[in-house]
Design a protein around this motif. Sequence first.
Motif, PDB file in Angstrom:
ATOM      1  N   LEU A  28       0.811  -1.222   0.000  1.00 45.49           N
ATOM      2  CA  LEU A  28       0.000   0.000   0.000  1.00 45.49           C
ATOM      3  C   LEU A  28       0.842   1.268   0.000  1.00 45.49           C
ATOM      4  O   LEU A  28       0.311   2.371   0.154  1.00 45.49           O
ATOM      5  CB  LEU A  28      -0.919   0.011   1.229  1.00 45.49           C
ATOM      6  CG  LEU A  28      -1.776  -1.228   1.467  1.00 45.49           C
ATOM      7  CD1 LEU A  28      -2.567  -1.077   2.754  1.00 45.49           C
ATOM      8  CD2 LEU A  28      -2.679  -1.507   0.299  1.00 45.49           C
ATOM      9  N   ASN A  29       2.147   1.140  -0.182  1.00 44.07           N
ATOM     10  CA  ASN A  29       3.046   2.290  -0.067  1.00 44.07           C
ATOM     11  C   ASN A  29       2.717   3.429  -1.025  1.00 44.07           C
ATOM     12  O   ASN A  29       2.968   4.589  -0.710  1.00 44.07           O
ATOM     13  CB  ASN A  29       4.504   1.852  -0.255  1.00 44.07           C
ATOM     14  CG  ASN A  29       5.048   1.184   0.984  1.00 44.07           C
ATOM     15  OD1 ASN A  29       5.188   1.815   2.015  1.00 44.07           O
ATOM     16  ND2 ASN A  29       5.344  -0.102   0.883  1.00 44.07           N
ATOM     17  N   ASP A  30       2.174   3.130  -2.192  1.00 41.87           N
ATOM     18  CA  ASP A  30       1.882   4.171  -3.180  1.00 41.87           C
ATOM     19  C   ASP A  30       0.453   4.701  -3.083  1.00 41.87           C
ATOM     20  O   ASP A  30       0.012   5.469  -3.944  1.00 41.87           O
ATOM     21  CB  ASP A  30       2.137   3.641  -4.593  1.00 41.87           C
ATOM     22  CG  ASP A  30       3.612   3.341  -4.828  1.00 41.87           C
ATOM     23  OD1 ASP A  30       4.462   3.975  -4.164  1.00 41.87           O
ATOM     24  OD2 ASP A  30       3.908   2.473  -5.669  1.00 41.87           O
ATOM     25  N   ILE A  31      -0.271   4.297  -2.047  1.00 40.21           N
ATOM     26  CA  ILE A  31      -1.657   4.737  -1.866  1.00 40.21           C
ATOM     27  C   ILE A  31      -1.697   5.711  -0.692  1.00 40.21           C
ATOM     28  O   ILE A  31      -1.149   5.430   0.378  1.00 40.21           O
ATOM     29  CB  ILE A  31      -2.590   3.529  -1.617  1.00 40.21           C
ATOM     30  CG1 ILE A  31      -2.532   2.582  -2.820  1.00 40.21           C
ATOM     31  CG2 ILE A  31      -4.013   4.003  -1.354  1.00 40.21           C
ATOM     32  CD1 ILE A  31      -3.303   1.299  -2.623  1.00 40.21           C
ATOM     33  N   TYR A  38       1.553  -2.446   4.468  1.00 37.80           N
ATOM     34  CA  TYR A  38       1.315  -3.740   3.825  1.00 37.80           C
ATOM     35  C   TYR A  38       0.154  -4.458   4.501  1.00 37.80           C
ATOM     36  O   TYR A  38       0.006  -4.391   5.720  1.00 37.80           O
ATOM     37  CB  TYR A  38       2.550  -4.649   3.934  1.00 37.80           C
ATOM     38  CG  TYR A  38       3.749  -4.117   3.205  1.00 37.80           C
ATOM     39  CD1 TYR A  38       3.979  -4.428   1.866  1.00 37.80           C
ATOM     40  CD2 TYR A  38       4.666  -3.304   3.852  1.00 37.80           C
ATOM     41  CE1 TYR A  38       5.084  -3.933   1.199  1.00 37.80           C
ATOM     42  CE2 TYR A  38       5.778  -2.800   3.197  1.00 37.80           C
ATOM     43  CZ  TYR A  38       5.975  -3.122   1.869  1.00 37.80           C
ATOM     44  OH  TYR A  38       7.069  -2.616   1.202  1.00 37.80           O
ATOM     45  N   LEU A  39      -0.614  -5.177   3.694  1.00 38.86           N
ATOM     46  CA  LEU A  39      -1.598  -6.128   4.190  1.00 38.86           C
ATOM     47  C   LEU A  39      -1.136  -7.510   3.748  1.00 38.86           C
ATOM     48  O   LEU A  39      -0.707  -7.679   2.606  1.00 38.86           O
ATOM     49  CB  LEU A  39      -2.981  -5.885   3.586  1.00 38.86           C
ATOM     50  CG  LEU A  39      -3.695  -4.581   3.874  1.00 38.86           C
ATOM     51  CD1 LEU A  39      -5.011  -4.539   3.094  1.00 38.86           C
ATOM     52  CD2 LEU A  39      -3.955  -4.437   5.346  1.00 38.86           C
ATOM     53  N   ILE A  40      -1.257  -8.462   4.636  1.00 37.08           N
ATOM     54  CA  ILE A  40      -1.020  -9.853   4.268  1.00 37.08           C
ATOM     55  C   ILE A  40      -2.327 -10.582   4.527  1.00 37.08           C
ATOM     56  O   ILE A  40      -2.862 -10.548   5.634  1.00 37.08           O
ATOM     57  CB  ILE A  40       0.132 -10.472   5.069  1.00 37.08           C
ATOM     58  CG1 ILE A  40       1.418  -9.673   4.824  1.00 37.08           C
ATOM     59  CG2 ILE A  40       0.316 -11.943   4.675  1.00 37.08           C
ATOM     60  CD1 ILE A  40       2.610 -10.133   5.617  1.00 37.08           C
ATOM     61  N   ILE A  41      -2.845 -11.215   3.486  1.00 39.61           N
ATOM     62  CA  ILE A  41      -4.157 -11.851   3.538  1.00 39.61           C
ATOM     63  C   ILE A  41      -3.980 -13.340   3.263  1.00 39.61           C
ATOM     64  O   ILE A  41      -3.243 -13.715   2.344  1.00 39.61           O
ATOM     65  CB  ILE A  41      -5.095 -11.227   2.471  1.00 39.61           C
ATOM     66  CG1 ILE A  41      -5.161  -9.704   2.661  1.00 39.61           C
ATOM     67  CG2 ILE A  41      -6.479 -11.859   2.524  1.00 39.61           C
ATOM     68  CD1 ILE A  41      -5.660  -8.963   1.446  1.00 39.61           C
ATOM     69  N   VAL A  88       2.441  -3.388   9.141  1.00 39.80           N
ATOM     70  CA  VAL A  88       1.912  -4.580   8.482  1.00 39.80           C
ATOM     71  C   VAL A  88       0.685  -5.064   9.259  1.00 39.80           C
ATOM     72  O   VAL A  88       0.734  -5.168  10.478  1.00 39.80           O
ATOM     73  CB  VAL A  88       2.969  -5.712   8.433  1.00 39.80           C
ATOM     74  CG1 VAL A  88       2.412  -6.937   7.737  1.00 39.80           C
ATOM     75  CG2 VAL A  88       4.254  -5.243   7.769  1.00 39.80           C
ATOM     76  N   VAL A  89      -0.398  -5.349   8.539  1.00 41.73           N
ATOM     77  CA  VAL A  89      -1.581  -5.938   9.161  1.00 41.73           C
ATOM     78  C   VAL A  89      -1.841  -7.274   8.473  1.00 41.73           C
ATOM     79  O   VAL A  89      -1.954  -7.333   7.243  1.00 41.73           O
ATOM     80  CB  VAL A  89      -2.817  -5.027   9.062  1.00 41.73           C
ATOM     81  CG1 VAL A  89      -4.038  -5.708   9.660  1.00 41.73           C
ATOM     82  CG2 VAL A  89      -2.560  -3.697   9.767  1.00 41.73           C
ATOM     83  N   ASP A 109      -5.926  -1.138  -6.099  1.00 37.10           N
ATOM     84  CA  ASP A 109      -4.901  -0.182  -6.531  1.00 37.10           C
ATOM     85  C   ASP A 109      -3.527  -0.513  -5.956  1.00 37.10           C
ATOM     86  O   ASP A 109      -2.522   0.048  -6.395  1.00 37.10           O
ATOM     87  CB  ASP A 109      -5.278   1.241  -6.105  1.00 37.10           C
ATOM     88  CG  ASP A 109      -6.483   1.770  -6.862  1.00 37.10           C
ATOM     89  OD1 ASP A 109      -6.834   1.179  -7.907  1.00 37.10           O
ATOM     90  OD2 ASP A 109      -7.076   2.759  -6.405  1.00 37.10           O
ATOM     91  N   ALA A 110      -3.476  -1.408  -4.992  1.00 39.69           N
ATOM     92  CA  ALA A 110      -2.202  -1.814  -4.392  1.00 39.69           C
ATOM     93  C   ALA A 110      -1.485  -2.791  -5.316  1.00 39.69           C
ATOM     94  O   ALA A 110      -2.095  -3.423  -6.173  1.00 39.69           O
ATOM     95  CB  ALA A 110      -2.452  -2.490  -3.045  1.00 39.69           C
ATOM     96  N   ARG A 111      -0.172  -2.896  -5.128  1.00 33.53           N
ATOM     97  CA  ARG A 111       0.591  -3.947  -5.822  1.00 33.53           C
ATOM     98  C   ARG A 111       0.347  -5.239  -5.064  1.00 33.53           C
ATOM     99  O   ARG A 111       0.682  -5.350  -3.882  1.00 33.53           O
ATOM    100  CB  ARG A 111       2.078  -3.619  -5.830  1.00 33.53           C
ATOM    101  CG  ARG A 111       2.496  -2.664  -6.919  1.00 33.53           C
ATOM    102  CD  ARG A 111       4.005  -2.614  -7.073  1.00 33.53           C
ATOM    103  NE  ARG A 111       4.685  -2.474  -5.796  1.00 33.53           N
ATOM    104  CZ  ARG A 111       5.124  -1.318  -5.294  1.00 33.53           C
ATOM    105  NH1 ARG A 111       4.958  -0.213  -5.958  1.00 33.53           N
ATOM    106  NH2 ARG A 111       5.737  -1.277  -4.132  1.00 33.53           N
TER     107      ARG A 111
END
Length: 119
Positions: A28-31, A38-41, A88-89, A109-111
């Motif tokens: 999410l760095n560019d949002i 960062y999200l880790i799912i 990080v979540v 929109d995230a990478r």
Amino acid sequence: MDETQKLIDAITKGIQEKKGKNIVIADLNDIQDTICRYLIICQGNSPTQVAAITDSIRETALKATRIKPTSVDGLSNAEWVAMDYSDVVAHIFMPASRDFYDLEHLWEDARLTKIEDID
């Protein structure tokens, strides 16, 4: 390697150690105006597995980085557990909850990086 990347690697390893599936890392760095970087799912197939993945993430991240989550929510029913590590979540879902909330689409929109499942 910076501390955030070490944490991401440790969380991913913790998920894989308990056979968590469909791991996606959202950068999410560019949002603008996000609550984390960062999200880790990922998902487990039962509440017991979701709880085991949560415990594994906690132990693996602490051992690798000495970082504890600031909060862990959702363990009471283990349909969707969120672990907040500030930058990080980690989100651990049951499949139906993951489909319903569809975080990957919400953050399209995230990478997005998909991690191969380990069988």
